[in-house]
Design a protein around this motif. Structure first.
Motif, PDB file in Angstrom:
ATOM      1  N   TYR A  43       0.830  -1.216   0.000  1.00  0.00           N
ATOM      2  CA  TYR A  43       0.000   0.000   0.000  1.00  0.00           C
ATOM      3  C   TYR A  43       0.858   1.256   0.000  1.00  0.00           C
ATOM      4  N   ASP A  44       0.507   2.188  -0.873  1.00  0.00           N
ATOM      5  CA  ASP A  44       1.124   3.510  -0.916  1.00  0.00           C
ATOM      6  C   ASP A  44       0.098   4.496  -0.366  1.00  0.00           C
ATOM      7  N   PHE A  45       0.465   5.160   0.725  1.00  0.00           N
ATOM      8  CA  PHE A  45      -0.442   6.071   1.421  1.00  0.00           C
ATOM      9  C   PHE A  45      -0.098   7.524   1.146  1.00  0.00           C
ATOM     10  N   LYS A  46      -1.152   8.354   1.180  1.00  0.00           N
ATOM     11  CA  LYS A  46      -1.016   9.804   1.083  1.00  0.00           C
ATOM     12  C   LYS A  46      -1.906  10.423   2.151  1.00  0.00           C
ATOM     13  N   VAL A  47      -1.399  11.493   2.770  1.00  0.00           N
ATOM     14  CA  VAL A  47      -2.168  12.216   3.780  1.00  0.00           C
ATOM     15  C   VAL A  47      -3.030  13.260   3.071  1.00  0.00           C
ATOM     16  N   ILE A  48      -4.268  13.367   3.489  1.00  0.00           N
ATOM     17  CA  ILE A  48      -5.205  14.314   2.898  1.00  0.00           C
ATOM     18  C   ILE A  48      -4.903  15.712   3.425  1.00  0.00           C
ATOM     19  N   GLU A  49      -4.975  16.692   2.521  1.00  0.00           N
ATOM     20  CA  GLU A  49      -4.723  18.082   2.882  1.00  0.00           C
ATOM     21  C   GLU A  49      -5.921  18.669   3.631  1.00  0.00           C
ATOM     22  N   GLU A  50      -5.604  19.525   4.554  1.00  0.00           N
ATOM     23  CA  GLU A  50      -6.623  20.228   5.329  1.00  0.00           C
ATOM     24  C   GLU A  50      -7.423  21.163   4.423  1.00  0.00           C
ATOM     25  N   SER A  51      -8.729  21.248   4.657  1.00  0.00           N
ATOM     26  CA  SER A  51      -9.552  22.187   3.887  1.00  0.00           C
ATOM     27  C   SER A  51     -10.526  22.887   4.829  1.00  0.00           C
ATOM     28  N   ASP A  52     -11.135  23.934   4.346  1.00  0.00           N
ATOM     29  CA  ASP A  52     -12.089  24.685   5.158  1.00  0.00           C
ATOM     30  C   ASP A  52     -13.401  23.939   5.337  1.00  0.00           C
ATOM     31  N   ASN A  53     -13.632  22.916   4.532  1.00  0.00           N
ATOM     32  CA  ASN A  53     -14.915  22.213   4.537  1.00  0.00           C
ATOM     33  C   ASN A  53     -14.947  20.971   5.412  1.00  0.00           C
ATOM     34  N   ASP A  54     -13.857  20.669   6.098  1.00  0.00           N
ATOM     35  CA  ASP A  54     -13.860  19.456   6.909  1.00  0.00           C
ATOM     36  C   ASP A  54     -13.292  19.722   8.298  1.00  0.00           C
ATOM     37  N   ASP A  55     -13.178  18.669   9.079  1.00  0.00           N
ATOM     38  CA  ASP A  55     -12.701  18.780  10.452  1.00  0.00           C
ATOM     39  C   ASP A  55     -11.243  18.388  10.598  1.00  0.00           C
ATOM     40  N   THR A  56     -10.464  18.493   9.536  1.00  0.00           N
ATOM     41  CA  THR A  56      -9.048  18.158   9.603  1.00  0.00           C
ATOM     42  C   THR A  56      -8.325  19.179  10.475  1.00  0.00           C
ATOM     43  N   TYR A  57      -7.544  18.647  11.416  1.00  0.00           N
ATOM     44  CA  TYR A  57      -6.737  19.487  12.296  1.00  0.00           C
ATOM     45  C   TYR A  57      -5.544  18.629  12.722  1.00  0.00           C
ATOM     46  N   TYR A  58      -4.443  18.745  11.973  1.00  0.00           N
ATOM     47  CA  TYR A  58      -3.284  17.873  12.193  1.00  0.00           C
ATOM     48  C   TYR A  58      -2.678  18.059  13.570  1.00  0.00           C
ATOM     49  N   PRO A  59      -2.198  17.016  14.187  1.00  0.00           N
ATOM     50  CA  PRO A  59      -2.373  15.593  13.906  1.00  0.00           C
ATOM     51  C   PRO A  59      -3.563  15.006  14.652  1.00  0.00           C
ATOM     52  N   LYS A  60      -4.413  15.874  15.147  1.00  0.00           N
ATOM     53  CA  LYS A  60      -5.508  15.448  16.005  1.00  0.00           C
ATOM     54  C   LYS A  60      -6.664  14.784  15.253  1.00  0.00           C
ATOM     55  N   SER A  61      -6.902  15.223  14.029  1.00  0.00           N
ATOM     56  CA  SER A  61      -8.038  14.725  13.270  1.00  0.00           C
ATOM     57  C   SER A  61      -7.712  14.842  11.780  1.00  0.00           C
ATOM     58  N   PHE A  62      -7.458  13.695  11.130  1.00  0.00           N
ATOM     59  CA  PHE A  62      -7.087  13.746   9.712  1.00  0.00           C
ATOM     60  C   PHE A  62      -7.264  12.381   9.052  1.00  0.00           C
ATOM     61  N   GLY A  63      -7.276  12.418   7.713  1.00  0.00           N
ATOM     62  CA  GLY A  63      -7.461  11.203   6.946  1.00  0.00           C
ATOM     63  C   GLY A  63      -6.279  10.889   6.053  1.00  0.00           C
TER      64      GLY A  63
END
Length: 181
Positions: free
Chosen positions: A116-136
């Protein structure tokens, strides 16, 4: 009984759920965060196999949640779904530093575990991404014709890996997601 309670309180406990019927419906806080990132099962095209795992780790009052959805397709569907990923998601293109001492919030934006080759999703204004606490993260495996969707939530985590650690993100995924990729 008091000793057992103390050991669980100090050293923590871990539990996993693999019941696909609980996917994004476990009642845990991660569900509300992950819904913006993880695909709904209903929107997926016909697949050969699907697996789900939700891990919850607790130590003292600190908890972390890690959700994994792995979908295996036939050749044609896999290629089509893999192409759609770059249209639906924006991926990080650099690591994110924590401090000047060599620690990172996100130490690797791309990494591999087995096929598997993984990539981290970039933070956007439309989601709850807050590195490293909440991300996909998304992983693809051409060998297995599978796409892995991973979501992490731990509001107390400040950085991933130790200074100079090799394969920090792969180690992070192995430790928290506990999935055999």
């Amino acid at each position: 009984m008091i000793i057992i309670t103390f050991i669980v309180f100090v050293y923590g406990c871990s539990r996993s759920n693999t019941n696909i019927d609980k996917y994004l419906k476990s009642g845990e806080i991660i569900d509300s965060y992950a819904k913006e990132f993880m695909p709904s099962i209903e929107e997926l095209p016909k697949y050969k196999d699907i697996s789900y795992k939700h891990n919850k780790e607790s130590v003292l009052w600190y908890t972390s949640d890690a959700m994994t959805l792995v979908v295996e397709y036939d050749d044609e569907t896999y290629k089509s779904e893999k192409e759609k990923l770059s249209k639906r998601y924006t991926f990080l293109s650099e690591k994110i530093p924590f401090d000047e001492e060599g620690l990172y919030i996100i130490p690797e934006y791309e990494f591999s575990i087995n096929s598997y080759d993984f990539k981290v999703i970039e933070e956007s204004d439309n989601d709850d991404t807050y590195y490293p606490k909440s991300f996909g993260m998304i992983g693809t495996s051409d060998d297995k014709r599978s796409i892995a969707y991973l979501y992490f939530y731990d509001f107390d985590l400040d950085c991933i890996g130790d200074k100079g650690e090799q394969s920090s993100m792969a180690n992070f995924v192995k430790e928290y997601f506990k999935y055999d990729f």
